[in-house]
Structure formats: structure tokens, C-alpha cells
Design a protein around this motif. Structure first.
Motif, PDB file in Angstrom:
ATOM      1  N   LYS A 184       1.542  -3.018  16.241  1.00 59.62           N
ATOM      2  CA  LYS A 184       1.411  -1.796  15.577  1.00 59.62           C
ATOM      3  C   LYS A 184       2.042  -1.945  14.580  1.00 59.62           C
ATOM      4  CE  LYS A 184       4.588   0.400  18.194  1.00 59.62           C
ATOM      5  NZ  LYS A 184       5.188   2.104  18.980  1.00 59.62           N
ATOM      6  N   TYR A 185       2.288  -1.735  13.599  1.00 55.24           N
ATOM      7  CA  TYR A 185       2.285  -1.440  12.578  1.00 55.24           C
ATOM      8  C   TYR A 185       3.025  -0.090  12.060  1.00 55.24           C
ATOM      9  CZ  TYR A 185       0.395  -6.378  12.461  1.00 55.24           C
ATOM     10  OH  TYR A 185       0.003  -7.435  12.090  1.00 55.24           O
ATOM     11  N   GLU A 186       4.173   0.630  10.915  1.00 52.45           N
ATOM     12  CA  GLU A 186       4.624   1.694  10.524  1.00 52.45           C
ATOM     13  C   GLU A 186       4.470   1.223   9.239  1.00 52.45           C
ATOM     14  OE1 GLU A 186       7.075   4.053  12.916  1.00 52.45           O
ATOM     15  OE2 GLU A 186       6.648   2.815  14.549  1.00 52.45           O
ATOM     16  N   PHE A 187       3.960   2.120   8.339  1.00 50.18           N
ATOM     17  CA  PHE A 187       4.384   2.061   6.459  1.00 50.18           C
ATOM     18  C   PHE A 187       4.701   3.420   6.480  1.00 50.18           C
ATOM     19  CE2 PHE A 187       0.605  -0.172   8.422  1.00 50.18           C
ATOM     20  CZ  PHE A 187       0.248  -1.826   7.681  1.00 50.18           C
ATOM     21  N   GLY A 188       5.196   4.019   5.009  1.00 51.44           N
ATOM     22  CA  GLY A 188       6.238   4.629   4.462  1.00 51.44           C
ATOM     23  C   GLY A 188       5.525   4.705   2.706  1.00 51.44           C
ATOM     24  N   LYS A 189       6.407   5.453   2.176  1.00 54.97           N
ATOM     25  CA  LYS A 189       6.140   5.217   0.538  1.00 54.97           C
ATOM     26  C   LYS A 189       7.307   5.381  -0.012  1.00 54.97           C
ATOM     27  CE  LYS A 189       1.080   6.890  -1.284  1.00 54.97           C
ATOM     28  NZ  LYS A 189       0.907   8.173  -1.942  1.00 54.97           N
ATOM     29  N   THR A 190       7.989   4.564  -0.540  1.00 53.66           N
ATOM     30  CA  THR A 190       8.787   4.952  -1.329  1.00 53.66           C
ATOM     31  C   THR A 190       8.810   6.024  -2.336  1.00 53.66           C
ATOM     32  OG1 THR A 190       8.285   3.590  -3.413  1.00 53.66           O
ATOM     33  CG2 THR A 190       9.745   1.873  -1.184  1.00 53.66           C
ATOM     34  N   LYS A 191      10.460   6.420  -3.767  1.00 49.63           N
ATOM     35  CA  LYS A 191      10.192   7.209  -3.621  1.00 49.63           C
ATOM     36  C   LYS A 191       9.489   6.823  -4.555  1.00 49.63           C
ATOM     37  CE  LYS A 191      15.166   9.267  -3.033  1.00 49.63           C
ATOM     38  NZ  LYS A 191      15.930   8.955  -3.853  1.00 49.63           N
ATOM     39  N   ASP A 192       8.895   5.868  -5.850  1.00 47.85           N
ATOM     40  CA  ASP A 192       7.858   5.692  -6.652  1.00 47.85           C
ATOM     41  C   ASP A 192       6.791   5.759  -6.032  1.00 47.85           C
ATOM     42  OD1 ASP A 192       8.765   3.087  -5.753  1.00 47.85           O
ATOM     43  OD2 ASP A 192       8.795   1.754  -6.612  1.00 47.85           O
ATOM     44  N   GLY A 193       6.318   6.088  -5.385  1.00 47.33           N
ATOM     45  CA  GLY A 193       4.779   6.187  -4.482  1.00 47.33           C
ATOM     46  C   GLY A 193       3.950   4.965  -3.963  1.00 47.33           C
ATOM     47  N   LYS A 194       5.378   3.733  -3.669  1.00 40.38           N
ATOM     48  CA  LYS A 194       4.847   2.446  -3.490  1.00 40.38           C
ATOM     49  C   LYS A 194       4.642   2.760  -1.724  1.00 40.38           C
ATOM     50  CE  LYS A 194       6.306  -2.493  -4.091  1.00 40.38           C
ATOM     51  NZ  LYS A 194       6.750  -3.295  -3.980  1.00 40.38           N
ATOM     52  N   ILE A 195       3.402   2.041  -1.053  1.00 44.62           N
ATOM     53  CA  ILE A 195       3.824   1.906   0.706  1.00 44.62           C
ATOM     54  C   ILE A 195       3.944   1.006   0.845  1.00 44.62           C
ATOM     55  CG2 ILE A 195       1.810   1.253   1.796  1.00 44.62           C
ATOM     56  CD1 ILE A 195      -0.438   3.468   0.512  1.00 44.62           C
ATOM     57  N   VAL A 196       4.967   0.571   1.583  1.00 48.05           N
ATOM     58  CA  VAL A 196       5.653  -0.895   2.312  1.00 48.05           C
ATOM     59  C   VAL A 196       5.202  -0.343   4.146  1.00 48.05           C
ATOM     60  CG1 VAL A 196       7.108  -0.899  -0.020  1.00 48.05           C
ATOM     61  CG2 VAL A 196       7.234   0.403   2.142  1.00 48.05           C
ATOM     62  N   LEU A 197       5.993  -1.466   4.347  1.00 48.80           N
ATOM     63  CA  LEU A 197       6.166  -1.894   5.827  1.00 48.80           C
ATOM     64  C   LEU A 197       7.660  -1.569   6.108  1.00 48.80           C
ATOM     65  CD1 LEU A 197       4.761  -3.214   8.456  1.00 48.80           C
ATOM     66  CD2 LEU A 197       6.060  -5.136   8.076  1.00 48.80           C
ATOM     67  N   ILE A 198       7.355  -0.420   7.422  1.00 48.06           N
ATOM     68  CA  ILE A 198       8.390  -0.138   8.131  1.00 48.06           C
ATOM     69  C   ILE A 198       8.901  -1.013   9.184  1.00 48.06           C
ATOM     70  CG2 ILE A 198       9.168   1.845   5.978  1.00 48.06           C
ATOM     71  CD1 ILE A 198       8.239   3.699   7.753  1.00 48.06           C
ATOM     72  N   ASP A 199      10.201  -0.167   9.630  1.00 44.90           N
ATOM     73  CA  ASP A 199      10.202  -0.193  11.337  1.00 44.90           C
ATOM     74  C   ASP A 199      10.190  -1.659  11.463  1.00 44.90           C
ATOM     75  OD1 ASP A 199      10.724   1.111  13.313  1.00 44.90           O
ATOM     76  OD2 ASP A 199       9.307   0.017  14.153  1.00 44.90           O
ATOM     77  N   GLU A 200       9.220  -1.638  12.295  1.00 46.16           N
ATOM     78  CA  GLU A 200       9.221  -3.235  12.984  1.00 46.16           C
ATOM     79  C   GLU A 200       8.484  -4.140  13.155  1.00 46.16           C
ATOM     80  OE1 GLU A 200      10.127  -3.473  17.034  1.00 46.16           O
ATOM     81  OE2 GLU A 200       8.808  -1.678  17.796  1.00 46.16           O
ATOM     82  N   ILE A 201       8.427  -5.214  13.117  1.00 44.02           N
ATOM     83  CA  ILE A 201       7.066  -6.121  13.342  1.00 44.02           C
ATOM     84  C   ILE A 201       6.640  -7.688  14.277  1.00 44.02           C
ATOM     85  CG2 ILE A 201       7.538  -7.035  10.794  1.00 44.02           C
ATOM     86  CD1 ILE A 201       5.138  -7.709   9.761  1.00 44.02           C
ATOM     87  N   HIS A 202       5.926  -7.760  14.832  1.00 46.52           N
ATOM     88  CA  HIS A 202       5.794  -8.521  15.265  1.00 46.52           C
ATOM     89  C   HIS A 202       6.327  -8.181  16.549  1.00 46.52           C
ATOM     90  CE1 HIS A 202       2.956 -10.472  12.177  1.00 46.52           C
ATOM     91  NE2 HIS A 202       2.549  -8.793  12.921  1.00 46.52           N
ATOM     92  N   THR A 203       7.053  -7.809  16.861  1.00 45.94           N
ATOM     93  CA  THR A 203       8.272  -8.169  18.398  1.00 45.94           C
ATOM     94  C   THR A 203       7.644  -8.045  19.682  1.00 45.94           C
ATOM     95  OG1 THR A 203       9.098  -5.402  18.528  1.00 45.94           O
ATOM     96  CG2 THR A 203      10.293  -6.604  16.717  1.00 45.94           C
TER      97      THR A 203
END
Length: 315
Positions: free
Chosen positions: A200-219
Motif C-alpha cells: 500500500k502507498y500513501e500520498f500527500g500534497k505539498t504546499k505548492d500542490g505537488k502530489i508526493v509519496l509519503i509515509d513508508e514504502i515496501h516495508t
């Protein structure tokens, strides 16, 4: 052995603290987030009573390596790792969905299939599949991001859009990123003799509206891995797959009468079981990264974390 149950720091310019199932996230001046990986263990959306030595360090270091190994295809939130248990990154507004992607019919998907369901999160699953069979193509089965103590719930793409949880424009990006990350994760796993089954992946938006991967990955907390060697043979014989994931914890809990349902009591984990789980996490770290796990000092661990984070923030 000292483990990290929870932290309650007061860092320079700290505005708030959010306590998740296994992490604490500190908001520093509405600019960066300090994410501290504890040694707490959760299963079936319940935090278990005992901590697992080095689990937080393992999750943090695997996630960091995987973020670095996928940054060329999907942008992520990570800025620095001033401590073995800490990740510091850009402040983001998280999307309230978890993007679950499954390459094989395992875990939750297999349990639903066994119960007679052939549609999961609006995605059809073919008849005649056996547990741990490979899907013709990976399927995305999103879930709602539950608040602490609540259960994540399956949800369809259509409901996510209809309820306005995520806009269609953003959701298309989430799907694209999810498939790209899973493809890269599958390649990395294969190079280590593993199969990335689901994650599972979680994503967020930075202040300038960019979608980025957050939290953990492939653990091991967010993903399930099988050993590639012998996979086909085990499937043909109807045997259980040899896997590296948190599923062995879930299976042990199920065998001891616990699935996170009301009225069920969490079985007691003795020291032997705790060490076994810790060793399984270390095994996965070494298998998936190809690197020897180096245990961080557990002496005055909270003081160590506070010193390292404060030093970074004061730069």
C-alpha cells in the motif's frame, strides 16, 4: 532490551504532534514533519501490547532506501534521516485513502475470495483462483484511511470520486504513481529473490500542490513478500507460500482467536515470540535491501533521537 513505545518530544518550533498506530509525526513550524518510527506492532488495526526490538529502525531504513530507489519515477516527501528511527520531510496534506495494489490473491483478498466474494473494491476477481495465485494484472483495491482505533475500510474508485474524497484529476495521478511504484518494487524484489505480492502507498500534497509519496514504502508492515524460489512448486502442491511480511503475525493471532473483532482478547506474546518476530523483521531487512542490518544502540534511545533531531532542526 529498550524498545520505543511512544515519544513525547518538544522540538524547536514544534506546533503539534500526531500519534499514529506505529509512528509519531511532529509538525515543525508548518514547514517540515518529523516522523519517528516506534517499535509498536499493529495488526488488524489494533496496537498490540508489546513492542518489537528494532522494528522501528528496520521500517524507517527500508522505507528510506526504497524512497531513494524510486525518487526518479515518483516524487516523495523525504528530506533527511538524522537518526536510525527518524525521517524528516516536507509538510503535506495527506489524501484520505490508502492505495493498495495486489499482484497476487493473498491476505485480505484471499480471505474475501474464500468467503465467496468475487468483487473487491469494485474490481472483479476471476473464478477458479487459488490462494496466492498471481492475478493476470495487478489490481488496485483502495481503502479509507482510518483514524486511530478505527478499521480501514475497502472502498471503490467510484465511491472515492462520488464522495469527493479525492478529485478525479488527482486520483488519476495516484493510480499512475501506484502502478509505477509497484512495477519498480517488483523489479527490486525480483533482484533479491523475492516476489512483491501486495503493498500500500500513501500520498500527500505539498504546499505548492505537488502530489508526493509519503509515509513508508515496501516495508514488511505495508507489504507482503514471497520467496520466489519454489513459489510455483508450492502453488501446484497447494502448500503455503514461504513469505516475509507481517502476515505471520496475523496468522499467529488468528490461530490464537484474535482478528481485531469486538469482544476478542489479544493473546499474550511471550519473550520468545517477541524475539522471533524481531528476527523475522531483521531477515526481511537483509533480504530486501541486500545489506547486513546494523542494530542501533538502544541505550538512552529517546535521548539519542531527541539530540539528533534537535541538532538537525537547529542547522
Amino acid at each position: 532490551m529498550n524498545t520505543i513505545n511512544e515519544t513525547n518530544f518538544n522540538f524547536p518550533k514544534q506546533k503539534s504532534i500526531y500519534k499514529g498506530k506505529v509512528r509519531e509525526v511532529y509538525n515543525i513550524n508548518d514547514e517540515v514533519l518529523v516522523m519517528i518510527a516506534s517499535d509498536r506492532l499493529s495488526a488488524f488495526d489494533v496496537i498490540l501490547p508489546r513492542q518489537i526490538p528494532f522494528k522501528g529502525q528496520i521500517l524507517n531504513q527500508i522505507a528510506t532506501k526504497m524512497m531513494n530507489d524510486t525518487a526518479d519515477i515518483v516524487p516523495n516527501w523525504l528530506v533527511a534521516n538524522p537518526d536510525e528511527n527518524v525521517a524528516i520531510g516536507h509538510l503535506c496534506e495527506p489524501f484520505k485513502v490508502e492505495m493498495v495494489i495486489r499482484g497476487y490473491m493473498s491476505g485480505h483478498a484471499a480471505r474475501e475470495y474464500k468467503a465467496g466474494k468475487r468483487v473487491l473494491c469494485g474490481v472483479e476477481m476471476a473464478e477458479g483462483l487459488k490462494e496466492n495465485d498471481k492475478f493476470p494484472n495487478p489490481i488496485i483495491t483502495p481503502s479509507t484511511k482510518a483514524d486511530n482505533g478505527d478499521h480501514d475500510e475497502d472502498i471503490t474508485r467510484e465511491d472515492i470520486l462520488a464522495k469527493g474524497i479525492v478529485s478525479e484529476e488527482d486520483y488519476i495521478v495516484l493510480e499512475k504513481y501506484t502502478r509505477a511504484l509497484f512495477a519498480r518494487g517488483t523489479e527490486i524484489a525480483a533482484s533479491r529473490g523475492l516476489i512483491l505480492v501486495d503493498t500500500k502507498y500513501e500520498f500527500g500534497k505539498t504546499k505548492d500542490g505537488k502530489i508526493v509519496l509519503i509515509d513508508e514504502i515496501h516495508t514488511p508492515d505495508s507489504s507482503r513478500y514471497f520467496y520466489a524460489e519454489g513459489y510455483q512448486e508450492r502453488q501446484e502442491k497447494g502448500e503455503s507460500q514461504k513469505q516475509l511480511s507481517k502476515e505471520f503475525v496475523r496468522q499467529w493471532l488468528i490461530e490464537n482467536g484474535f482478528q481485531g473483532k469486538d469482544g476478542q482478547q489479544i493473546p499474550e506474546m511471550n519473550d520468545e515470540k517477541i524475539i522471533e518476530i524481531s528476527n523475522r523483521y531483521i531477515e526481511l531487512y537483509e533480504q530486501i535491501t541486500g545489506e547486513k542490518f546494523v542494530k542501533a544502540s538502544t541505550e538512552n534511545v529517546l535521548a539519542r533521537i531527541e539530540k539528533n533531531v534537535t541538532s538537525f532542526l537547529n542547522k
